[in-house]
Design an enzyme around this catalytic site. Structure first.
Site, PDB file in Angstrom:
ATOM      1  N   ASP A  83     -31.409 -14.016 -28.144  1.00 34.19           N
ATOM      2  CA  ASP A  83     -30.613 -14.333 -29.391  1.00 34.19           C
ATOM      3  C   ASP A  83     -31.389 -14.344 -30.645  1.00 34.19           C
ATOM      4  O   ASP A  83     -30.835 -14.263 -31.924  1.00 34.19           O
ATOM      5  CB  ASP A  83     -29.827 -15.596 -29.451  1.00 34.19           C
ATOM      6  CG  ASP A  83     -28.889 -15.627 -28.312  1.00 34.19           C
ATOM      7  OD1 ASP A  83     -28.409 -14.511 -27.816  1.00 34.19           O
ATOM      8  OD2 ASP A  83     -28.348 -16.780 -27.863  1.00 34.19           O
ATOM      9  N   ARG A 153     -15.091 -12.380 -25.098  1.00 34.75           N
ATOM     10  CA  ARG A 153     -15.874 -13.395 -25.941  1.00 34.75           C
ATOM     11  C   ARG A 153     -15.839 -14.643 -25.388  1.00 34.75           C
ATOM     12  O   ARG A 153     -14.849 -14.942 -24.373  1.00 34.75           O
ATOM     13  CB  ARG A 153     -15.694 -13.320 -27.536  1.00 34.75           C
ATOM     14  CG  ARG A 153     -16.199 -12.060 -28.185  1.00 34.75           C
ATOM     15  CD  ARG A 153     -17.475 -11.887 -28.230  1.00 34.75           C
ATOM     16  NE  ARG A 153     -18.273 -13.150 -28.696  1.00 34.75           N
ATOM     17  CZ  ARG A 153     -18.489 -13.538 -29.841  1.00 34.75           C
ATOM     18  NH1 ARG A 153     -17.973 -12.848 -30.874  1.00 34.75           N
ATOM     19  NH2 ARG A 153     -19.126 -14.643 -30.474  1.00 34.75           N
TER      20      ARG A 153
END
Length: 325
Positions: A83, A153
């Site tokens: 990330d 998601r």
């Protein structure tokens, strides 16, 4: 330390599990150390109805955490290294890379008592596969152009619930996240909300992982020598080398969520660092790949060299097309 060590973390189940795991390890290494977790919401946690590639922002899951570090609101943060943007803000440092777990992606399907599925190759013609990753989508389209790829998601439990409801025939998820949540068993079985699933590992030769997938990175202020000393025992030399090589590859290519790219480094039995990389078009019709070998001591240089090789092979044109579209 006379005061508690404040660990900043996202509030997701996975982020909390990873932060708690590192906090427990630190307490074991440093008896008497008091660590408190502080939950911080990030943009990536708040924007859940848009594909990551469409948000157009690097560091979706880390910017607020890094600002809290710079503002001295927290002392350290535990990140999923994949990330992290390729550049660390001035004043901060990646102090430790604990030993990497599986970097692989897995194909997750409902457990309907069927015989062993031949992974991605065994999916039915036109099967609906959920993924929000352009990297995964690019490689899947190159491998199985017949598949119907759709964005998904939400946290892991939400995604698995959607799979159980029949919104998708399969999901592509990271093995590391499932394992750290305690969901994935060694035999590939997993369960969520009472529903059984099966996870099939996807070999790196078939789908290269995201940069630093399966790796945690612990970040703190560069001048916080007390915290740096506490974190030093957590740093794993091989994992640091692989992470630095892969992140250097990413940095040279200036890639983010909008660009299908992948890199995976591993140390061979003879000590050589072997780095593979990939850049592809969104539709998977064009994929440029390469490998680079060298010493772990030259990890970042290897990652940069691999990126330059791919750029020379045609990755520059792919990147220009993706960024300009």
């Amino acid at each position: 330390m006379e005061r508690p060590l404040i660990l900043g973390t996202r509030g997701s189940r996975l982020a909390l599990a990873q932060s708690e795991m590192m906090a427990a390890t630190l307490r074991m290494l440093h008896p008497g150390l008091v660590i408190e977790l502080k939950v911080i919401s990030t943009k990536g946690d708040r924007v859940l109805d848009v594909a990551l590639s469409a948000v157009g922002d690097k560091g979706l899951f880390v910017k607020e955490l890094e600002q809290a570090l710079l503002d001295h609101e927290v002392d350290l943060c535990v990140h999923s290294c994949k990330d992290l943007p390729s550049q660390v803000p001035d004043g901060l440092t990646l102090a430790a890379f604990p030993e990497r777990v599986s970097p692989l992606d897995v194909l997750v399907v409902p457990d309907q008592g069927q015989g062993a599925l031949d992974g991605v190759l065994g999916l039915a013609q036109g099967a609906v596969v959920g993924t929000s990753s352009l990297r995964r989508a690019c490689q899947l389209r190159a491998l199985r152009p017949d598949l119907d790829l759709r964005d998904v998601r939400g946290n892991v439990d939400t995604r698995l619930r959607k799979l159980a409801e029949g919104q998708y025939d399969a999901l592509i998820l990271a093995a590391a996240g499932l394992a750290r949540l305690g969901l994935l068993e060694p035999d590939g079985s997993l369960e969520s909300d009472g529903v059984a699933f099966v996870a099939y590992p996807i070999p790196a030769e078939m789908m290269l992982p995201a940069v630093a997938q399966g790796t945690l990175a612990i970040e703190c202020r560069a001048d916080d020598h007390v915290t740096l000393d506490l974190l030093a025992p957590l740093d794993h030399a091989v994992t640091r080398a692989t992470a630095l090589a892969e992140r250097a590859f990413l940095r040279r290519l200036e890639g983010g969520c909008q660009v299908p790219m992948a890199a995976y480094a591993e140390r061979e039995a003879d000590g050589t660092l072997y780095v593979r990389g990939l850049v592809g078009s969104v539709d998977g019709t064009t994929v440029v790949q390469g490998v680079c070998y060298g010493s772990p001591d030259d990890a970042e240089a290897l990652g940069l060299a691999l990126a330059d090789d791919l750029l020379a092979q045609g990755a520059a044109a792919i990147l220009q097309q993706v960024v300009g579209s």
